[in-house]
Design a protein around this motif. Structure first.
Motif, PDB file in Angstrom:
ATOM      1  N   ALA A  25       0.826  -1.206   0.000  1.00 24.14           N
ATOM      2  CA  ALA A  25       0.000   0.000   0.000  1.00 24.14           C
ATOM      3  C   ALA A  25       0.861   1.258   0.000  1.00 24.14           C
ATOM      4  O   ALA A  25       0.527   2.253  -0.644  1.00 24.14           O
ATOM      5  CB  ALA A  25      -0.927  -0.001   1.208  1.00 24.14           C
ATOM      6  N   ARG A  98     -10.324   5.865   0.855  1.00 24.48           N
ATOM      7  CA  ARG A  98      -9.646   4.595   1.102  1.00 24.48           C
ATOM      8  C   ARG A  98      -8.632   4.708   2.235  1.00 24.48           C
ATOM      9  O   ARG A  98      -7.886   5.684   2.319  1.00 24.48           O
ATOM     10  CB  ARG A  98      -8.907   4.149  -0.164  1.00 24.48           C
ATOM     11  CG  ARG A  98      -9.835   3.929  -1.350  1.00 24.48           C
ATOM     12  CD  ARG A  98     -10.436   2.554  -1.337  1.00 24.48           C
ATOM     13  NE  ARG A  98     -11.679   2.544  -2.093  1.00 24.48           N
ATOM     14  CZ  ARG A  98     -12.352   1.443  -2.387  1.00 24.48           C
ATOM     15  NH1 ARG A  98     -11.925   0.283  -1.982  1.00 24.48           N
ATOM     16  NH2 ARG A  98     -13.474   1.503  -3.060  1.00 24.48           N
ATOM     17  N   TRP A 103      -6.163   0.336  -0.829  1.00 28.94           N
ATOM     18  CA  TRP A 103      -5.361   0.494  -2.045  1.00 28.94           C
ATOM     19  C   TRP A 103      -4.805  -0.827  -2.548  1.00 28.94           C
ATOM     20  O   TRP A 103      -4.269  -0.887  -3.663  1.00 28.94           O
ATOM     21  CB  TRP A 103      -4.206   1.470  -1.784  1.00 28.94           C
ATOM     22  CG  TRP A 103      -4.669   2.850  -1.462  1.00 28.94           C
ATOM     23  CD1 TRP A 103      -4.653   3.469  -0.240  1.00 28.94           C
ATOM     24  CD2 TRP A 103      -5.247   3.805  -2.359  1.00 28.94           C
ATOM     25  NE1 TRP A 103      -5.181   4.728  -0.311  1.00 28.94           N
ATOM     26  CE2 TRP A 103      -5.560   4.967  -1.606  1.00 28.94           C
ATOM     27  CE3 TRP A 103      -5.538   3.789  -3.723  1.00 28.94           C
ATOM     28  CZ2 TRP A 103      -6.136   6.088  -2.183  1.00 28.94           C
ATOM     29  CZ3 TRP A 103      -6.122   4.914  -4.289  1.00 28.94           C
ATOM     30  CH2 TRP A 103      -6.406   6.046  -3.519  1.00 28.94           C
ATOM     31  N   ILE A 106      -6.114  -1.964  -5.913  1.00 33.79           N
ATOM     32  CA  ILE A 106      -5.602  -1.163  -7.023  1.00 33.79           C
ATOM     33  C   ILE A 106      -4.222  -1.659  -7.434  1.00 33.79           C
ATOM     34  O   ILE A 106      -3.924  -1.811  -8.630  1.00 33.79           O
ATOM     35  CB  ILE A 106      -5.549   0.319  -6.629  1.00 33.79           C
ATOM     36  CG1 ILE A 106      -6.964   0.830  -6.341  1.00 33.79           C
ATOM     37  CG2 ILE A 106      -4.886   1.159  -7.723  1.00 33.79           C
ATOM     38  CD1 ILE A 106      -7.013   2.232  -5.826  1.00 33.79           C
ATOM     39  N   GLU A 107      -3.372  -1.893  -6.450  1.00 29.90           N
ATOM     40  CA  GLU A 107      -2.042  -2.418  -6.757  1.00 29.90           C
ATOM     41  C   GLU A 107      -2.129  -3.754  -7.474  1.00 29.90           C
ATOM     42  O   GLU A 107      -1.373  -4.029  -8.407  1.00 29.90           O
ATOM     43  CB  GLU A 107      -1.217  -2.552  -5.475  1.00 29.90           C
ATOM     44  CG  GLU A 107      -0.860  -1.234  -4.823  1.00 29.90           C
ATOM     45  CD  GLU A 107      -0.089  -0.314  -5.756  1.00 29.90           C
ATOM     46  OE1 GLU A 107       0.709  -0.813  -6.574  1.00 29.90           O
ATOM     47  OE2 GLU A 107      -0.311   0.901  -5.682  1.00 29.90           O
ATOM     48  N   ALA A 167     -12.640   2.077  -6.414  1.00 30.20           N
ATOM     49  CA  ALA A 167     -11.283   2.050  -5.867  1.00 30.20           C
ATOM     50  C   ALA A 167     -10.331   2.856  -6.745  1.00 30.20           C
ATOM     51  O   ALA A 167      -9.432   3.542  -6.252  1.00 30.20           O
ATOM     52  CB  ALA A 167     -10.790   0.608  -5.741  1.00 30.20           C
TER      53      ALA A 167
END
Length: 203
Positions: A25, A98, A103, A106-107, A167
């Motif tokens: 993150a 968030r 996160w 998303i990664e 997100a």
């Protein structure tokens, strides 16, 4: 660093996944180093690989342990509430800013686009989420809450797409008012409700 004396495998795994979630993150998947995660977890690289074979596996493991799963958590916490209510509650919460764990997905999505090894690990995670949601939809259909003609997999796909989309577009990039968003969700959920037969048709 060797494994801490007296530490259980489950405890070590939990500590490792927490460290992985924090590092991914904070630094992103590409910039995160396995050695950084190992240090944050208090392990050597060798000890860490005894639990996870790759950085991609660590990412998905962190997602499973710490990624957001709003609807499933709501169902577990409030099993007596209808799925239609919980869909709206979880949908409204998608707009929230968030935290660090928010996160992670998303990664995972970005890394999956660039790295087939990551994609191979992320696909089962996404499929499991969709299948779990589809199962909840089927239960709601059996109880008469949702239209049985609606595809559970299609509803699950929409829910996953909304979760991933919000997100990627957090409130600081684009936002909408609470009342407007809630009203839209209410109309979407109402469209999934069983159709009411028309009565009293004149001849």
């Amino acid at each position: 660093m060797a494994r801490t004396a007296g530490a259980t495998a489950a405890g070590t795994t939990e500590r490792l996944l927490r460290a992985a979630a924090d590092v991914f993150a904070a630094r992103g998947y590409d910039a995160a180093r396995v050695s950084d995660i190992a240090v944050a977890a208090g392990l050597s690289n060798g000890a860490m690989y005894a639990y996870f074979g790759s950085k991609a596996e660590l990412l998905v493991g962190a997602l499973r342990a710490h990624g957001r799963q709003l609807l499933s958590h709501l169902v577990a916490a409030e099993p007596d509430r209808s799925i239609t209510e919980l869909l709206q509650v979880s949908g409204r919460r998608l707009r929230r800013r968030r935290d660090a764990d928010g996160w992670l997905v998303i990664e995972a999505l970005v890394a999956a686009r660039r790295d087939e090894a990551v994609a191979d690990s992320v696909r089962p995670y996404i499929r499991e989420r969709a299948d779990r949601l589809a199962g909840l939809v089927r239960q709601a259909q059996a109880r008469g809450e949702l239209d049985p003609a609606v595809s559970p997999q299609a509803v699950a796909h929409l829910c996953v797409a909304l979760a991933m989309g919000t997100a990627l577009v957090p409130p600081d990039l684009h936002d909408v008012g609470d009342e407007e968003w809630a009203a839209l969700l209410a109309r979407l959920v109402a469209a999934l409700s069983p159709t009411t037969p028309q009565t009293g048709a004149s001849t």
